[in-house]
Design an enzyme around this catalytic site. Sequence first.
Site, PDB file in Angstrom:
ATOM      1  N   CYS A 161      38.303  37.648  34.188  1.00  0.00           N
ATOM      2  CA  CYS A 161      39.519  37.626  33.891  1.00  0.00           C
ATOM      3  C   CYS A 161      39.869  38.823  33.158  1.00  0.00           C
ATOM      4  O   CYS A 161      40.065  39.982  33.778  1.00  0.00           O
ATOM      5  CB  CYS A 161      40.120  36.517  32.921  1.00  0.00           C
ATOM      6  SG  CYS A 161      41.634  35.867  32.802  1.00  0.00           S
TER       7      CYS A 161
ATOM      8  N   HIS B  28      37.651  31.573  35.436  1.00  0.00           N
ATOM      9  CA  HIS B  28      36.681  31.434  34.380  1.00  0.00           C
ATOM     10  C   HIS B  28      35.655  30.570  34.774  1.00  0.00           C
ATOM     11  O   HIS B  28      35.611  29.521  34.398  1.00  0.00           O
ATOM     12  CB  HIS B  28      37.306  31.044  33.103  1.00  0.00           C
ATOM     13  CG  HIS B  28      38.259  31.837  32.527  1.00  0.00           C
ATOM     14  ND1 HIS B  28      37.546  32.827  31.423  1.00  0.00           N
ATOM     15  CD2 HIS B  28      39.582  32.181  32.617  1.00  0.00           C
ATOM     16  CE1 HIS B  28      38.559  33.518  31.085  1.00  0.00           C
ATOM     17  NE2 HIS B  28      39.675  33.293  31.776  1.00  0.00           N
TER      18      HIS B  28
ATOM     19  N   GLU C 227      32.539  30.360  33.699  1.00  0.00           N
ATOM     20  CA  GLU C 227      31.923  29.818  32.541  1.00  0.00           C
ATOM     21  C   GLU C 227      32.503  28.406  32.057  1.00  0.00           C
ATOM     22  O   GLU C 227      32.046  27.913  31.188  1.00  0.00           O
ATOM     23  CB  GLU C 227      31.951  30.982  31.543  1.00  0.00           C
ATOM     24  CG  GLU C 227      33.176  31.260  30.800  1.00  0.00           C
ATOM     25  CD  GLU C 227      34.247  32.064  31.351  1.00  0.00           C
ATOM     26  OE1 GLU C 227      34.059  32.346  32.665  1.00  0.00           O
ATOM     27  OE2 GLU C 227      35.024  32.405  30.848  1.00  0.00           O
TER      28      GLU C 227
END
Length: 194
Positions: free
Chosen positions: A79, A168, A170
Amino acid sequence: MAVGILALQGAFAEHAAVLDKLGVPHFEIRQKRDLDQPMNGLIIPGGESTVMNKLLRELDLYDTLRERIQSGLPVFGTCAGLILLAKQIDGGIPCFSVMDIRVKRNAYGRQLGSFFTDDRFGGSERIPMTFIRAPYIESVGNNVEVLSVVDSNIVAAQQDNMLVTAFHPELDMDLTVHQHFIRMVEQFRLKNAG
Ligand SMILES: NC(=O)CC[C@H](N)C(=O)O
């Protein structure tokens, strides 16, 4: 081996948690002396690219990190991290300016700022993808491999040692993208050891 996670701002702790799951040693980069230790890979997390750009320069991290990326250090930008690596930003000023991609920031507008979907990453099965005020990649150079496309927009790509996602990984349970990055890190480490 160890992966440095840029920890000035944004979602760095979430990347650390994924590396823990994968059993990969990591450390936070908050100031220049953190760069004294051996680093086999670098993660630039999501957050606010303008703030990170400013802090990178104020803390004198910019030149060293840019040099290392240009010398082949594997880097994974999510991002805002993607925005920081891009050579061209629609209506904005590039930061590291190392990856041959043109990026549109906040590309999905305010209303659609955050959304969730699933799609392929490279040759993978569909993986979860969480987008938060995300950019997308408008165009790529010939040397860039497109890894994911969502609604006709490029949202993951790789150029040599540089991997980026507009989403994302994660924040979701799936480990595919981090595993891909760790393979890049391993290859770089073996090449440098030999
Ligand atoms: N989740 C994110 O990293 C958002 C990126 C942010 N919109 C920026 O321009 O930096």
